[in-house]
Motif scaffolding. Structure first.
Motif: not given
Ligand code: ADP
Ligand code: MG
Length: 333
Positions: A13-28, A30-31, A57-59, A61-68
Motif C-alpha cells: 500500500k503506497h500513498f501519494r503525498v504532496r511535500e510541504r512547501g515544495l508541492g512535489q509529490r512523493r510516494t510513501v 507504507a506496506v 496493513l490492518g485497514r 486487511a478488512i477492506g477499509l483501504l484498497t491495496p496498491t
C-alpha cells in the motif's frame, strides 16, 4: 474453499503525498509486499514501531483501504472481485476496534445508540429487539445495561473500549482488527481489557488481528506474532518462537525493551541508533541494516535484501543470519 480466514498475498500500500512547501509529490511505501494468513480462531499480533505500517496493513486487511498491489481474501473470496452487496455482507464480518482517542465515538450519541447503530444499518434488529440486543451486548462486555443511557464523556477509557467492543460485536463479526486497543488505557486497566478480549474470543470463536507497538502486552493473547519494520514483515512465528528464539535483530531489540519486574533479571537492553528511516526512501539491501547491531552484519546487508524465509518449523525471518539463534547482544544500558 480454504481453511484460512484471512489471506493477504503480496500486499503493498503506497500513498501519494504532496511535500510541504515544495508541492512535489512523493510516494510513501507504507506496506511493502506482505503475505500473511490468519486461521479461524487464531490471534495474530502485529507489532513494530510507530510508522512501520501496522495500521495501514490492518485497514487493508478488512477492506477499509484498497491495496496498491496484491490481494486480500476473506473466507476464500478476494475482496477486489466481489460485487458491492456481497462486499458489504463480507465487510460486516470483519470489524475494527481502534484505540480510545478523542473522537473515536460520536459524543452526541448515547452508549445505547452507538451500539444500536450497526444493528440498524445492517438491518439486524430494530425497536425492542434492538434494545434487548444492546442490553445483552453491554452485559457481555462487562458493563451494566444502565450504561446505555450514558454519553461517551461520562465513561472512563476502559469503559469506552468496552463500548467499542460491544459496537463491533453487534453485527456478529467473525474477525476483529484490533488497532492498539489498550494503548491509550491506564496500565491497570489494560490487563482487564485484554482479559475481556480473551473471554470474547473463547465465547464467540473470534479471530483477531491484534495491532500493538509493544510486545509485552500481547504475549498472553497472541498465538502468532508478526513483526513489521518499514512496511515489511521481518519475522513471523508462534508466540513462543518469536519471544524465546527471535531470529531478526529488530525483534530482539523490541523484546529487549520489555521491562522486567526483577531488576537483577533484566537482560541487556538494545538501544537502536537513530530513528526508523523514511518510508519514502527505504534503504537498499536490508531495510534494517543502518540500525543493525548483529555481530555478523556486513557489506552484504547493504547490498542484498534478505527474503522472509523459513528458519525453523513455522518460523520465518528476513535476515541473512537468521538460520542461527541471535547471539547475545553486547550493548547494555
Ligand atoms: P503504524 O500503524 O505502524 O504506526 P501506519 O500504517 O500508520 O504505521 O503508517 C505507515 C506509514 O504510512 C507512515 O510513514 C505514515 O506516515 C504513512 N501513512 C499512513 N497513512 C497515510 C495516509 N493516509 N497518507 C499518507 N501517508 C500515510
Ligand atoms: Mg498505527
Amino acid at each position: 474453499m480454504s481453511d484460512t480466514l484471512l489471506q493477504l498475498a503480496h500486499v503493498s500500500k503506497h500513498f501519494r503525498v504532496r511535500e510541504r512547501g515544495l508541492g512535489q509529490r512523493r510516494t510513501v511505501q507504507a506496506v511493502r509486499n506482505v503475505s500473511l494468513e490468519v486461521e479461524p480462531g487464531e490471534t495474530v499480533a502485529l507489532v513494530g514501531e510507530s510508522g512501520s505500517g501496522k495500521s495501514t496493513l490492518g485497514r487493508v486487511a478488512i477492506g477499509l483501504l484498497t491495496p496498491t498491489s496484491g490481494t486480500v481474501a476473506f473466507d476464500g473470496r478476494a475482496l477486489s472481485s466481489l460485487p458491492r452487496p456481497e462486499l458489504r455482507r463480507l465487510r460486516r464480518r470483519m470489524q475494527p476496534v481502534f484505540q480510545d482517542v478523542e473522537g473515536s465515538m460520536n459524543p452526541r450519541l448515547t452508549v445505547g445508540a452507538t451500539v444500536r447503530e450497526g444493528l440498524l444499518v445492517h438491518g439486524l434488529a430494530r425497536g425492542q429487539a434492538a434494545d434487548a440486543r444492546v442490553t445483552r451486548l453491554l452485559t457481555e462486555v462487562g458493563l451494566d445495561p444502565s450504561y446505555a443511557r450514558r454519553y461517551p464523556h461520562e465513561l472512563s477509557g476502559g469503559q469506552r473500549q468496552r463500548v467499542s467492543l460491544a459496537r463491533a460485536l453487534a453485527v456478529e463479526p467473525a474477525f476483529l482488527m484490533l488497532d492498539e486497543p489498550v494503548s491509550a488505557l491506564d496500565v491497570s486497566v489494560r490487563a482487564q481489557v485484554l482479559a475481556l478480549l480473551l473471554e470474547l474470543r473463547e465465547a464467540r470463536g473470534l479471530t483477531y488481528l491484534l495491532i500493538a507497538h509493544d510486545l509485552a502486552l500481547v504475549r498472553a493473547i497472541a498465538d502468532r506474532v508478526a513483526v513489521m519494520y518499514l512496511g515489511e514483515l521481518v519475522e513471523l512465528g508462534s508466540e513462543r518462537a518469536v519471544y524465546d528464539d527471535p531470529r531478526h535483530p529488530y525483534t530482539a531489540a523490541l523484546l529487549s525493551a520489555i521491562p522486567v519486574p526483577d531488576p537483577r533479571a533484566r537482560s541487556s537492553r538494545i538501544v537502536l541508533p537513530g530513528e526508523p528511516p523514511s518510508a519514502v526512501a527505504p534503504p537498499p539491501g536490508c531495510p534494517f541494516h543502518p540500525r543493525c547491531f548483529h555481530p555478523e552484519r556486513g557489506a552484504r546487508c547493504a547490498a542484498e535484501r534478505p527474503t522472509l524465509r523459513l528458519v525453523a518449523a513455522g518460523h520465518l525471518a528476513a535476515c541473512h543470519f537468521a538460520d542461527a539463534p541471535m547471539p547475545t547482544p553486547p550493548e547494555v544500558s
